[in-house]
Design an enzyme around this catalytic site. Structure first.
Site, PDB file in Angstrom:
ATOM      1  N   ASP A 205      38.549  46.641  51.833  1.00 53.17           N
ATOM      2  CA  ASP A 205      39.598  45.667  51.546  1.00 53.17           C
ATOM      3  C   ASP A 205      39.069  44.246  51.740  1.00 53.17           C
ATOM      4  O   ASP A 205      38.193  44.011  52.569  1.00 53.17           O
ATOM      5  CB  ASP A 205      40.790  45.931  52.479  1.00 53.17           C
TER       6      ASP A 205
ATOM      7  N   GLY B 279      39.425  40.350  47.060  1.00 54.09           N
ATOM      8  CA  GLY B 279      40.161  39.263  46.421  1.00 54.09           C
ATOM      9  C   GLY B 279      40.112  37.990  47.263  1.00 54.09           C
ATOM     10  O   GLY B 279      39.843  36.894  46.748  1.00 54.09           O
TER      11      GLY B 279
ATOM     12  N   ASN C  92      47.004  50.735  42.666  1.00 55.10           N
ATOM     13  CA  ASN C  92      46.190  49.660  42.067  1.00 55.10           C
ATOM     14  C   ASN C  92      46.383  49.552  40.548  1.00 55.10           C
ATOM     15  O   ASN C  92      46.056  48.524  39.948  1.00 55.10           O
ATOM     16  CB  ASN C  92      44.697  49.858  42.372  1.00 55.10           C
TER      17      ASN C  92
HETATM   18  C1  FPP Z   1      40.257  45.914  47.807  1.00 56.19           C
HETATM   19  O1  FPP Z   1      40.182  44.505  47.859  1.00 56.19           O
HETATM   20  C2  FPP Z   1      39.276  46.480  46.896  1.00 56.19           C
HETATM   21  C3  FPP Z   1      39.568  47.228  45.788  1.00 56.19           C
HETATM   22  C4  FPP Z   1      40.948  47.526  45.375  1.00 56.19           C
HETATM   23  C5  FPP Z   1      38.519  47.729  44.895  1.00 56.19           C
HETATM   24  C6  FPP Z   1      37.248  48.152  45.565  1.00 56.19           C
HETATM   25  C7  FPP Z   1      36.187  48.213  44.531  1.00 56.19           C
HETATM   26  C8  FPP Z   1      34.883  47.911  44.721  1.00 56.19           C
HETATM   27  C9  FPP Z   1      34.293  47.571  46.024  1.00 56.19           C
HETATM   28  C10 FPP Z   1      33.956  47.885  43.571  1.00 56.19           C
HETATM   29  C11 FPP Z   1      33.738  49.173  42.841  1.00 56.19           C
HETATM   30  C12 FPP Z   1      33.453  50.320  43.708  1.00 56.19           C
HETATM   31  C13 FPP Z   1      32.547  51.279  43.461  1.00 56.19           C
HETATM   32  C14 FPP Z   1      32.535  52.483  44.325  1.00 56.19           C
HETATM   33  C15 FPP Z   1      31.539  51.183  42.410  1.00 56.19           C
HETATM   34  P1  FPP Z   1      41.412  43.666  47.361  1.00 56.19           P
HETATM   35  O2  FPP Z   1      41.235  43.375  45.910  1.00 56.19           O
HETATM   36  O3  FPP Z   1      42.687  44.367  47.705  1.00 56.19           O
HETATM   37  O4  FPP Z   1      41.259  42.367  48.227  1.00 56.19           O
HETATM   38  P2  FPP Z   1      42.423  41.433  48.810  1.00 56.19           P
HETATM   39  O5  FPP Z   1      43.214  42.285  49.755  1.00 56.19           O
HETATM   40  O6  FPP Z   1      41.667  40.341  49.504  1.00 56.19           O
HETATM   41  O7  FPP Z   1      43.220  40.928  47.658  1.00 56.19           O
END
Ligand code: FPP
Length: 248
Positions: free
Chosen positions: A21, A24, A69
Site C-alpha cells: 500500500d 498513490g 480496485n
Molecule cells: C496500493 O497502493 C497498490 C496497489 C493497489 C497496486 C499494487 C501494484 C503494484 C505494486 C504493481 C504491480 C504488481 C505486480 C505484482 C507486478 P495505492 O494505490 O492504494 O496507494 P495509496 O493508498 O497511497 O493511494
C-alpha cells in the site's frame, strides 16, 4: 548492522503475505500521477521477492489487485493491468533463473483480456520450480473467496458428492483458493494503514500482523528483514497460555 544478521534462519515464517500500500501517496508527494507510484512499486516487488528467495522463505503472497480496485478510474485500472503484463513478461526469465514458481489467487478470469493469458503462461512455465512460491493475489478479496467456497460446497452437497456432516475446517479450507498453501505466519501492510482490507480473512486467523509507515515503493530488503526480526520476537500462543508454549 543489518537486521539480516539478527534473523534466526531456523525460525523463518513459512509464508509471508504483504498488502502493498502507498503507491498513490508516494507518487503524489513527487507531484506525479498514481501510476508512477505503481511503476516504482514493481521495484519493491522485485526486491522483496529476491530477499525471500535468498533467505529461504517458502511462500510469499503479494496483494496486487483487489476486487474493489476495479472501482478505481479506468485509466489507473488499465495502467495497472498493462504494468502487470509487462512485469510478468519481463520477469519470467528471472523467475526461471531463480527457480521460483508463480501462482495466482483471485477471480483470475475477470482480468483484462491480455493479462490472463500472460499470467497463465508464466504459471505454466514455472510450475515445476521449487525454491520458492510467489503468489499474486489478483482480482482477489476474501469475501469473494469465501462466498465461492460456500457456493462450490453447496453444489457438491446438492449433487450428492458431499454430506453436510463432512464439512469441517479442513474440508472448508480445501475449497479456498489457497488450498495446499500454508496459512501466512506474517502479514505485512505498508503505508501506515492498520487494516486488513478484505485480504485472506480465513487464512490469517493466527497470523502475526506487522504494520509499517513505509510506503510500498520505498520498502526495501532491510524493511523486510526488520519485519521478520519483529515476527521472531513474538510469542505465538495459538490460544494456549505462555507457560504451555514454553514446555512444548
Ligand atoms: C496500493 O497502493 C497498490 C496497489 C493497489 C497496486 C499494487 C501494484 C503494484 C505494486 C504493481 C504491480 C504488481 C505486480 C505484482 C507486478 P495505492 O494505490 O492504494 O496507494 P495509496 O493508498 O497511497 O493511494
Amino acid at each position: 548492522m543489518s537486521f539480516k544478521e539478527s534473523i534466526d534462519l531456523n525460525r523463518l515464517p513459512v509464508h509471508i503475505a504483504i498488502i502493498m500500500d502507498g503507491n498513490g501517496r508516494w507518487a503524489k508527494r513527487r507531484g506525479k500521477l498514481r501510476i508512477f507510484g505503481h511503476q516504482h512499486g514493481v521495484d519493491a516487488v522485485k526486491e522483496v521477492t529476491e530477499a525471500c528467495a535468498e533467505l529461504g522463505v517458502p511462500y510469499l503472497t503479494l496483494y496486487a489487485f483487489s476486487t474493489e480496485n476495479w472501482n478505481r478510474p479506468p485509466l489507473e485500472v488499465n495502467a495497472l493491468m498493462g504494468l502487470l503484463v509487462k512485469t510478468l513478461h519481463g520477469e519470467l526469465k528471472t523467475l526461471q533463473d531463480n527457480n521460483i514458481r508463480l501462482q495466482a489467487i483471485g477471480d483470475l478470469k475477470s482480468l483484462a483480456r491480455g493479462c490472463y493469458p500472460e499470467l497463465m503462461h508464466a504459471i505454466r512455465e514455472t510450475a515445476s520450480n521449487d525454491r520458492m512460491t510467489l503468489i499474486l493475489a489478483l482480482s482477489y478479496s476474501a469475501r469473494w473467496e469465501l462466498a465461492m467456497a460456500a457456493r462450490n460446497i453447496a453444489t457438491q452437497v446438492a449433487l450428492g458428492n458431499l454430506r453436510p456432516e463432512d464439512i469441517n475446517q479442513e474440508r472448508f479450507a480445501s475449497y479456498l483458493t489457497t488450498n495446499n498453501i500454508p496459512d501466512p505466519e506474517l502479514l505485512i501492510r505498508t503505508s501506515g494503514e492498520a487494516r486488513i482490507s478484505n485480504f485472506m480473512l480465513w487464512q490469517i486467523a493466527y497470523t502475526e500482523l506487522y504494520f509499517t509507515p513505509v510506503l510500498w515503493p520505498d520498502f526495501t530488503k532491510e524493511d523486510l528483514y526488520k519485519a521478520i526480526v519483529d515476527f521472531q520476537s513474538r510469542e505465538r500462543r495459538f490460544g494456549m497460555t505462555s507457560e504451555q508454549i514454553k514446555v512444548l
